[in-house]
Scaffold this motif. Structure first.
Motif, PDB file in Angstrom:
ATOM      1  N   PRO A 138       0.660 -10.252  -7.748  1.00  0.00           N
ATOM      2  CA  PRO A 138       1.767  -9.968  -6.810  1.00  0.00           C
ATOM      3  C   PRO A 138       2.101  -8.483  -6.724  1.00  0.00           C
ATOM      4  O   PRO A 138       2.380  -7.969  -5.626  1.00  0.00           O
ATOM      5  CB  PRO A 138       2.931 -10.778  -7.399  1.00  0.00           C
ATOM      6  N   LEU A 139       2.063  -7.790  -7.845  1.00  0.00           N
ATOM      7  CA  LEU A 139       2.339  -6.359  -7.836  1.00  0.00           C
ATOM      8  C   LEU A 139       1.248  -5.596  -7.096  1.00  0.00           C
ATOM      9  O   LEU A 139       1.537  -4.700  -6.280  1.00  0.00           O
ATOM     10  CB  LEU A 139       2.451  -5.845  -9.274  1.00  0.00           C
ATOM     11  N   VAL A 140       0.002  -5.952  -7.351  1.00  0.00           N
ATOM     12  CA  VAL A 140      -1.114  -5.303  -6.654  1.00  0.00           C
ATOM     13  C   VAL A 140      -1.022  -5.551  -5.153  1.00  0.00           C
ATOM     14  O   VAL A 140      -1.295  -4.651  -4.339  1.00  0.00           O
ATOM     15  CB  VAL A 140      -2.461  -5.817  -7.214  1.00  0.00           C
ATOM     16  N   GLY A 141      -0.593  -6.757  -4.775  1.00  0.00           N
ATOM     17  CA  GLY A 141      -0.460  -7.077  -3.357  1.00  0.00           C
ATOM     18  C   GLY A 141       0.602  -6.239  -2.669  1.00  0.00           C
ATOM     19  O   GLY A 141       0.389  -5.732  -1.558  1.00  0.00           O
ATOM     20  N   VAL A 142       1.756  -6.088  -3.314  1.00  0.00           N
ATOM     21  CA  VAL A 142       2.824  -5.270  -2.738  1.00  0.00           C
ATOM     22  C   VAL A 142       2.383  -3.807  -2.651  1.00  0.00           C
ATOM     23  O   VAL A 142       2.591  -3.138  -1.630  1.00  0.00           O
ATOM     24  CB  VAL A 142       4.109  -5.398  -3.577  1.00  0.00           C
ATOM     25  N   ASP A 143       1.772  -3.309  -3.723  1.00  0.00           N
ATOM     26  CA  ASP A 143       1.284  -1.925  -3.713  1.00  0.00           C
ATOM     27  C   ASP A 143       0.306  -1.693  -2.577  1.00  0.00           C
ATOM     28  O   ASP A 143       0.365  -0.675  -1.874  1.00  0.00           O
ATOM     29  CB  ASP A 143       0.604  -1.607  -5.044  1.00  0.00           C
ATOM     30  N   GLY A 144      -0.620  -2.631  -2.395  1.00  0.00           N
ATOM     31  CA  GLY A 144      -1.623  -2.482  -1.344  1.00  0.00           C
ATOM     32  C   GLY A 144      -1.024  -2.499   0.049  1.00  0.00           C
ATOM     33  O   GLY A 144      -1.396  -1.696   0.913  1.00  0.00           O
ATOM     34  N   ALA A 145      -0.061  -3.396   0.280  1.00  0.00           N
ATOM     35  CA  ALA A 145       0.568  -3.496   1.595  1.00  0.00           C
ATOM     36  C   ALA A 145       1.340  -2.220   1.931  1.00  0.00           C
ATOM     37  O   ALA A 145       1.245  -1.690   3.048  1.00  0.00           O
ATOM     38  CB  ALA A 145       1.499  -4.704   1.635  1.00  0.00           C
ATOM     39  N   VAL A 146       2.095  -1.707   0.961  1.00  0.00           N
ATOM     40  CA  VAL A 146       2.864  -0.480   1.185  1.00  0.00           C
ATOM     41  C   VAL A 146       1.921   0.698   1.405  1.00  0.00           C
ATOM     42  O   VAL A 146       2.135   1.537   2.303  1.00  0.00           O
ATOM     43  CB  VAL A 146       3.802  -0.215  -0.004  1.00  0.00           C
ATOM     44  N   ALA A 147       0.867   0.780   0.606  1.00  0.00           N
ATOM     45  CA  ALA A 147      -0.072   1.901   0.716  1.00  0.00           C
ATOM     46  C   ALA A 147      -0.770   1.907   2.071  1.00  0.00           C
ATOM     47  O   ALA A 147      -0.933   2.970   2.695  1.00  0.00           O
ATOM     48  CB  ALA A 147      -1.107   1.820  -0.408  1.00  0.00           C
TER      49      ALA A 147
END
Length: 232
Positions: free
Chosen positions: A46-55
C-alpha cells in the motif's frame, strides 16, 4: 519577648521538573519514524502504491510546467539545500559563541546537527531504497532515497533555531516571522523533492518525522541538563 515559634511541620517534597512538550513528543515521533522506516524497508505494497501514484502525477506536472520546475530546482539546490541549512546552523553557533555566555549552547547546536547527519546517512545505507527512475527526468540526485536528506536537514535546523529564539526570549514579531519562514522552508523543500522526481513521498515524510524526533530529543536533553546544573 517570646522566641518565634519554630515550624516543625514536614516540608513538602521537592517538585519534579515539569515534563515538557518536546519530552512528551519524543516517544510518539520515534515510534512513527521506526514504523515508517520498517514499512519502507519491507516495501509494504500500500505504501509503494501511494508513493508511485504521487510520483507519477507530480512528474507529469513537472514535465508539463518547466517554468515552475526551474524555480523549484533553484530553491532545492541553493535556498533549501542541506549545505545552506548547515551553514545557517554554523552562523547561529558563531553568534552564540560571540555572545560568550552561550558557548555550550553553540556546542550543543553543532553536535545535534552533526548527529542528525550521521543518523540520516546510516539509515540511507541500511535501507538502501532506490530513487524514482524516469525516461525523461527533470533533475537528478545520487545515493539512496530514504529518508530525504533535504527534508530532514531543513526540519532539524529550522526546529532548533526556532527553539533557540524562544529560549533566548526573542520578540513576538521576530518569532512569528521565523515560524512562517520555517514552515515554508520545511514544507517547500519536501514539495520540491517530490515534484522534481528525486524522492518518493514517504522519503520526505520520513525526513520530517526523523528531523522532528531529533529536535524533540535534543531540546529535551538540553532542558534537563540545564535544570540539573541549575540545581547544583
Amino acid at each position: 519577648m517570646h522566641p518565634a515559634p519554630v515550624d516543625s511541620s514536614p516540608r513538602p517534597p521537592g517538585r519534579r521538573p515539569r515534563t515538557t512538550r518536546s519530552a512528551r513528543a519524543v516517544p510518539a515521533l520515534a515510534l512513527c519514524s521506526v514504523l515508517l522506516s520498517a514499512l519502507v524497508a519491507v516495501r509494504w505494497r500500500p505504501l509503494v502504491g501511494v508513493d508511485g501514484a504521487v510520483a507519477r502525477a507530480t512528474h507529469r506536472w513537472a514535465v508539463g510546467d518547466p517554468g515552475v520546475t526551474h524555480v523549484f530546482r533553484v530553491l532545492t539546490d541553493w535556498v533549501w539545500d542541506p549545505l545552506t541549512m548547515r551553514l545557517l546552523c554554523a552562523a547561529a553557533a558563531v553568534w552564540l559563541v560571540w555572545r560568550r555566555a552561550a558557548w555550550w549552547t553553540a556546542v550543543w547546536l553543532t553536535l545535534t546537527c552533526a548527529l542528525a547527519t550521521v543518523l540520516q546517512q546510516t539509515l540511507k545505507a541500511a535501507i538502501g531504497r532506490p530513487r524514482p527512475v524516469w525516461p525523461d527526468p527533470v533533475d537528478s540526485a545520487r545515493y539512496t532515497a530514504f529518508p530525504s536528506g533535504h527534508a530532514m536537514t531543513a526540519t532539524v535546523v529550522c526546529g532548533l533555531l526556532l527553539w533557540l529564539l524562544h529560549h533566548h526570549g526573542a520578540g513576538r514579531t521576530l518569532r512569528r516571522t521565523a515560524v512562517a519562514l520555517a514552515v515554508v522552508s520545511v514544507a517547500g523543500v519536501g514539495l520540491t523533492r517530490v515534484w522534481l522526481g528525486v524522492h518518493w513521498l514517504s522519503d520526505v515524510v520520513g525526513g520530517w518525522l526523523l528531523g522532528a524526533a531529533v529536535v524533540a530529543a535534543a531540546t529535551t536533553a538540553y532542558t534537563r541538563w540545564s535544570a540539573r546544573n541549575a540545581c547544583v
